[in-house]
Design a protein around this motif. Structure first.
Motif, mmCIF file in Angstrom:
data_model
loop_
_atom_site.group_PDB
_atom_site.id
_atom_site.type_symbol
_atom_site.label_atom_id
_atom_site.label_comp_id
_atom_site.label_asym_id
_atom_site.label_seq_id
_atom_site.Cartn_x
_atom_site.Cartn_y
_atom_site.Cartn_z
ATOM 1 N N MET A 1 -95.838 51.928 73.685
ATOM 2 C CA MET A 1 -94.722 51.266 73.006
ATOM 3 C C MET A 1 -95.100 51.038 71.542
ATOM 4 N N ASP A 2 -94.242 51.466 70.650
ATOM 5 C CA ASP A 2 -94.486 51.340 69.216
ATOM 6 C C ASP A 2 -94.313 49.874 68.795
ATOM 7 N N ARG A 3 -95.407 49.181 68.588
ATOM 8 C CA ARG A 3 -95.333 47.761 68.244
ATOM 9 C C ARG A 3 -94.526 47.533 66.978
ATOM 10 N N ASP A 4 -94.696 48.418 65.986
ATOM 11 C CA ASP A 4 -94.020 48.234 64.707
ATOM 12 C C ASP A 4 -92.497 48.199 64.867
ATOM 13 N N ARG A 5 -91.989 48.950 65.832
ATOM 14 C CA ARG A 5 -90.533 49.006 66.023
ATOM 15 C C ARG A 5 -89.989 47.728 66.649
ATOM 16 N N PHE A 6 -90.825 47.047 67.424
ATOM 17 C CA PHE A 6 -90.328 45.904 68.189
ATOM 18 C C PHE A 6 -90.765 44.547 67.621
ATOM 19 N N GLU A 7 -91.729 44.531 66.713
ATOM 20 C CA GLU A 7 -92.252 43.230 66.280
ATOM 21 C C GLU A 7 -91.282 42.447 65.396
ATOM 22 N N ARG A 8 -90.290 43.129 64.824
ATOM 23 C CA ARG A 8 -89.287 42.426 64.014
ATOM 24 C C ARG A 8 -87.936 42.387 64.717
ATOM 25 N N SER A 9 -87.941 42.503 66.017
ATOM 26 C CA SER A 9 -86.692 42.539 66.783
ATOM 27 C C SER A 9 -85.908 41.236 66.640
ATOM 28 N N PRO A 10 -84.583 41.330 66.414
ATOM 29 C CA PRO A 10 -83.747 40.131 66.376
ATOM 30 C C PRO A 10 -83.294 39.671 67.761
ATOM 31 N N THR A 11 -83.636 40.433 68.814
ATOM 32 C CA THR A 11 -83.169 40.090 70.168
ATOM 33 C C THR A 11 -84.290 39.656 71.104
ATOM 34 N N GLY A 12 -85.520 39.593 70.611
ATOM 35 C CA GLY A 12 -86.630 39.195 71.463
ATOM 36 C C GLY A 12 -87.922 39.181 70.672
ATOM 37 N N HIS A 13 -89.036 39.078 71.362
ATOM 38 C CA HIS A 13 -90.325 39.005 70.696
ATOM 39 C C HIS A 13 -91.403 39.643 71.575
ATOM 40 N N LEU A 14 -92.493 40.026 70.945
ATOM 41 C CA LEU A 14 -93.606 40.609 71.657
ATOM 42 C C LEU A 14 -94.563 39.523 72.135
ATOM 43 N N VAL A 15 -95.115 39.730 73.316
ATOM 44 C CA VAL A 15 -96.129 38.818 73.843
ATOM 45 C C VAL A 15 -97.361 39.648 74.211
ATOM 46 N N LYS A 16 -98.535 39.088 73.981
ATOM 47 C CA LYS A 16 -99.766 39.795 74.307
ATOM 48 C C LYS A 16 -99.991 39.797 75.815
ATOM 49 N N ILE A 17 -100.428 40.921 76.324
ATOM 50 C CA ILE A 17 -100.749 41.028 77.747
ATOM 51 C C ILE A 17 -102.125 41.661 77.907
ATOM 52 N N THR A 18 -102.840 41.216 78.898
ATOM 53 C CA THR A 18 -104.136 41.798 79.231
ATOM 54 C C THR A 18 -104.227 41.929 80.740
ATOM 55 N N GLY A 19 -105.041 42.829 81.194
ATOM 56 C CA GLY A 19 -105.212 42.994 82.637
ATOM 57 C C GLY A 19 -105.945 44.277 82.942
ATOM 58 N N THR A 20 -105.894 44.651 84.183
ATOM 59 C CA THR A 20 -106.520 45.889 84.640
ATOM 60 C C THR A 20 -105.458 46.767 85.256
ATOM 61 N N ASP A 21 -105.349 47.998 84.786
ATOM 62 C CA ASP A 21 -104.365 48.942 85.299
ATOM 63 C C ASP A 21 -104.645 49.216 86.772
ATOM 64 N N GLY A 22 -103.648 48.922 87.618
ATOM 65 C CA GLY A 22 -103.837 49.076 89.058
ATOM 66 C C GLY A 22 -104.057 50.503 89.489
ATOM 67 N N ARG A 23 -103.583 51.480 88.690
ATOM 68 C CA ARG A 23 -103.753 52.877 89.062
ATOM 69 C C ARG A 23 -105.104 53.433 88.640
ATOM 70 N N SER A 24 -105.503 53.120 87.405
ATOM 71 C CA SER A 24 -106.726 53.717 86.866
ATOM 72 C C SER A 24 -107.935 52.798 86.946
ATOM 73 N N GLY A 25 -107.672 51.484 87.115
ATOM 74 C CA GLY A 25 -108.772 50.529 87.128
ATOM 75 C C GLY A 25 -109.319 50.231 85.746
ATOM 76 N N VAL A 26 -108.626 50.722 84.695
ATOM 77 C CA VAL A 26 -109.063 50.529 83.314
ATOM 78 C C VAL A 26 -108.443 49.253 82.754
ATOM 79 N N ALA A 27 -109.253 48.440 82.092
ATOM 80 C CA ALA A 27 -108.742 47.216 81.473
ATOM 81 C C ALA A 27 -107.867 47.577 80.272
ATOM 82 N N TYR A 28 -106.813 46.776 80.045
ATOM 83 C CA TYR A 28 -105.934 47.030 78.905
ATOM 84 C C TYR A 28 -105.679 45.738 78.139
ATOM 85 N N GLU A 29 -105.351 45.935 76.877
ATOM 86 C CA GLU A 29 -104.937 44.861 75.992
ATOM 87 C C GLU A 29 -103.752 45.415 75.217
ATOM 88 N N HIS A 30 -102.585 44.868 75.449
ATOM 89 C CA HIS A 30 -101.383 45.480 74.882
ATOM 90 C C HIS A 30 -100.349 44.385 74.600
#
Length: 398
Positions: A1-30
């Motif tokens: 997801m292109d953060r730059d396109r959504f960070e100035r959205s007038p209809t919502g906001h971005l929130v930080k998420i972290t976790g481990t991808d259930g399919r790959s087992g790889v940790a993510y920060e997004h």
């Protein structure tokens, strides 16, 4: 997801998420996109968009009038609902031939494909939801969760989250479901998502009453799809929500509207418009597109109703020419526009007549070219009203 396109959205906001991808087992920060609650008034719309909204309102009025004039609207609800079920499922990647879906009433469940059974799940879920609204009960989280439970029953999505607001992070349009390659990442699970779903249903039931119903249906559909509250089936439930909303508000007295065939052939444009509301607040483009879809869907449904009723009259004419003015053959043709596939056994069970009488009546209708035997490994001796299924294929855009 292109953060730059959504960070100035007038209809919502971005929130930080972290976790481990259930399919790959790889940790993510997004990041994920959290839409703001819907407003209590229409967004600013251009004059052309308002004209499209007005056209959609008139088209819905014509469809409602057509529904009120049908002696047995429930008869036509069955093929309309199955057409919608087949198309809305195809939009989500589950394709089953329309004829297989229509024939499912008279074929053995063991002969049905997994895809057909999943499409039929939608039919049962929608029927229960329409009954809920028909009883005058507003949509609740519990009712929506039951729709999801019915929809995913017996499918790979029938997990511990079936019939519940999701407890996992999901991603849309990604390779292998990975978060970091997703086209769009909806709201994270948790209390905020639970509250947002409740807020949406309250908005549909109460707060949207002062808003034009076409605009309100478009806004509610966007909000539901953007929240993406379930682990699977959000697209199908979100499009069902359009018809449920219009029925709840009394715009449609019968749920004869099939919206997915129009959106199915415009899949990319449909998804792009939804995403643009989140990225740039382009309500105008989405609502104009949505209104155009309602107009075309209403007009196509009205044509389908007219064509089916015309076919029924033509069948009666053929019986009269053949000197058959009543009896079992007439009972059969009265139901063909609602259920275009029959077997000798289904005719016998539906009418209470003997298997021999049913067999004779079906054979007579084959002679009159009203029915045709459909052969094939999954069908057995199933008979099809080919002209009816041809009309329904046209409604589905195929």
């Amino acid at each position: 997801m292109d953060r730059d396109r959504f960070e100035r959205s007038p209809t919502g906001h971005l929130v930080k998420i972290t976790g481990t991808d259930g399919r790959s087992g790889v940790a993510y920060e997004h990041v994920a996109f959290q839409p703001d609650p819907l407003a209590g008034a229409e967004p600013a719309l251009a004059g052309g968009t308002w004209r499209n909204v007005a056209r959609a309102g008139r088209a819905l009025g014509r469809l409602d009038q057509a529904g009120r004039q049908i002696p047995e609207p429930a008869l036509l609800l069955q093929p309309t609902l199955r057409t919608e079920a087949q198309s809305t499922s195809a939009l989500e990647g589950t394709f089953a031939p329309l004829e297989d879906v229509l024939a499912a009433e008279v074929t053995e469940p063991t002969s049905q494909s997994e895809e057909v059974r999943e499409v039929l799940n939608y039919v049962r879920a929608a029927e229960a939801a329409f009954a809920w609204i028909g009883d005058g009960r507003p949509l609740t989280v519990a009712a929506l969760c039951q729709v999801h439970r019915d929809l995913v029953r017996g499918t790979p999505a029938d997990t511990r989250d079936a019939g519940r607001i999701r407890s996992i992070q999901v991603a849309i349009g990604s390779r292998g479901g990975a978060i970091d390659t997703a086209r769009f990442v909806p709201s994270p699970p948790g209390l905020e998502l639970d509250a947002a779903v409740r807020d949406l249903l309250d908005w549909i039931t109460v707060d949207s009453k002062s808003i034009d119903p076409v605009v309100a249906a478009a806004m509610a559909h966007y909000q539901f799809e953007t929240l993406h509250p379930f682990n699977d089936g959000n697209g199908r439930i979100g499009r069902l929500l359009v018809v449920l909303d219009l029925c709840w508000k009394g715009i449609l007295s019968e749920p004869l509207l099939a919206v997915s065939p129009w959106f199915e052939v415009r899949r990319e444009e449909y998804q792009d418009h939804l995403r643009e509301v989140s990225a740039t607040g382009d309500w105008d483009g989405w609502i104009s597109f949505f209104s155009e879809g309602l107009v075309e869907s209403c007009e196509r449904t009205i044509r389908t109703v007219d064509d089916l009723l015309g076919l029924q009259a033509e069948y009666v004419r053929r019986l009269k020419v053949a000197g058959l003015t009543g009896g079992l053959v007439r009972d059969i043709i009265d139901g063909l526009i609602g259920s275009p596939f029959v077997t000798v056994r289904s005719v016998s069970e539906d009418t209470g007549r003997t298997l021999q009488a049913a067999s004779n009546a079906v054979a007579r209708l084959v002679e009159l070219e009203i029915l045709r035997e459909r052969t094939g490994r999954s069908y057995g001796r199933v008979f099809e009203a080919v002209e009816v299924t041809s009309v329904l294929r046209a409604q589905s855009g195929r």
